[in-house]
Design a protein around this motif. Structure first.
Motif, short mmCIF file in Angstrom:
data_model
loop_
_atom_site.label_atom_id
_atom_site.label_comp_id
_atom_site.label_asym_id
_atom_site.label_seq_id
_atom_site.Cartn_x
_atom_site.Cartn_y
_atom_site.Cartn_z
N SER A 309 0.90 -1.38 0.10
CA SER A 309 0.20 -0.15 0.06
C SER A 309 0.81 1.25 0.02
CB SER A 309 -0.83 0.08 1.13
OG SER A 309 -1.78 -1.07 1.13
N TYR A 310 1.81 1.13 0.71
CA TYR A 310 2.93 2.26 0.81
C TYR A 310 3.66 2.56 -0.54
CZ TYR A 310 6.33 5.88 2.52
OH TYR A 310 7.08 6.98 2.37
N VAL A 311 3.95 1.44 -1.16
CA VAL A 311 4.63 1.56 -2.22
C VAL A 311 3.64 2.29 -3.60
CG1 VAL A 311 5.62 0.18 -4.24
CG2 VAL A 311 6.36 -0.19 -1.97
N ALA A 312 2.38 1.74 -3.63
CA ALA A 312 1.43 2.24 -4.49
C ALA A 312 1.01 3.46 -4.08
CB ALA A 312 -0.03 1.25 -4.07
N TYR A 313 1.14 3.97 -3.03
CA TYR A 313 0.86 5.42 -2.66
C TYR A 313 2.20 6.48 -3.03
CZ TYR A 313 0.89 9.63 0.43
OH TYR A 313 1.03 11.01 0.96
#
Length: 326
Positions: A309-313
């Protein structure tokens, strides 16, 4: 260009190191003053681990860069859950045994929603900032009461073990408390100067710089302390650092910055950054609370999803920067 880059790198290195020294000094000083371990963990360590965000955001707001202050606070919250707990859970699944932390998890969700409600009109006014600081005062009052009660809580046991590992003398504790604070301020000023210069040179908003480089940098002390805690099997301390830091960031960091410099809150902060922050806070609540008598647990799968999720953000942020450039 080299000078601002060097300022960011050197500023971050000194910031992380001085924050660690400051937390150790503050914790040892509080121990010598006879404070209960749970109180030290909830209040002293909470202040210490959020000290980088507080100092950076206050200096940024004071110097007229409110976007950097806001991005630092919200970006740190996102990094704390997505990046830090994601990496920590991949190293070892995190079990939440502390009843105090189970009480703090819903508080974090409510505080995040309150913060969203206050800036929904696209403005963080001084009145909004005062409300955040008043809620922070209530949270601190509750934390002090919980800490003074003591009792058998696994977070208290984890904090006691961590304090026993700290072998500073009283003089050393005071020395590192003062020196750590001075270096925190100095390195934060260096970091803010470099970040603002880089943002201006590349035509990127200081909000984006705050959400990425500065947010990750100021969150590094939480990453280090969480990894150390999980390796020592101090699970509640690992997740407690993140919950406490996010509460401090949302209430105290944004509140102080808003008092100094009321600021407009861009629409993308509401649609992009708050969406991610609320989503991660809810995910942390679902994973960590433990429903129907079960123990809360962030498995490696859960940690992997948080990290993804953090990478996607981060990719979302990069795409928004490229779109703005075109």
């Amino acid at each position: 260009m080299l000078m601002p880059l060097a300022a960011i790198v050197v500023g971050l290195i000194i910031l992380v190191w001085s924050a660690d020294r400051f937390v150790d000094g503050a914790s040892a000083t509080a121990r010598y003053a006879g404070m209960p371990p749970l109180l030290i963990g909830m209040v002293i360590v909470g202040f210490g681990t959020s000290a980088p965000e507080i100092v950076v955001s206050v200096i940024a707001a004071w110097q007229g860069n409110p976007g950097l202050a806001l991005g630092n606070a919200y970006g740190s919250n996102i990094a704390n859950v997505g990046l830090i707990l994601g990496i920590t859970a991949l190293i070892s699944p995190i079990t939440v045994n502390s009843q105090v932390l189970r009480k703090e998890l819903p508080i974090l969700v409510l505080v995040t929603l309150l913060s969203l409600g206050l800036v929904w009109n696209g403005m963080l006014s001084r009145v909004d900032a005062i409300i955040l600081l008043l809620v922070f005062s209530l949270y601190m009052f509750w934390s002090i009461r919980q800490g003074m009660k003591g009792g058998a809580d696994s977070l208290s046991e984890d904090e006691s073990e961590a304090l026993n590992d700290n072998t500073m003398s009283a003089k050393q504790a005071w020395f590192w408390l003062v020196v750590g604070l001075v270096l925190l301020v100095a390195s934060s000023r260096l970091l803010v100067w470099g970040a603002v210069d880089i943002a201006q040179a590349f035509g990127v908003s200081d909000l984006i710089i705050g959400l990425t480089i500065v947010a990750i940098g100021t969150s590094l002390p939480e990453l280090a302390s969480s990894i150390v805690a999980i390796r020592k099997n101090q699970h509640d301390l690992a997740i407690g650092n993140v919950i406490g830091s996010n509460l401090f960031n949302t209430l105290a960091v944004v509140g102080l910055a808003g008092i100094i410099h009321p600021m407009a809150v861009p629409g993308e902060v509401l649609s992009r950054d708050f969406s991610m922050m609320i989503g991660l806070s809810l995910s942390l609540f679902v994973l960590g609370y433990g429903f129907k008598g079960r123990t809360g647990r962030i498995t490696r799968l859960g940690g992997g999803l948080l990290l993804l999720s953090y990478v996607a953000y981060t990719l979302w942020l990069a795409q928004s920067v490229l779109s703005a450039a075109n």
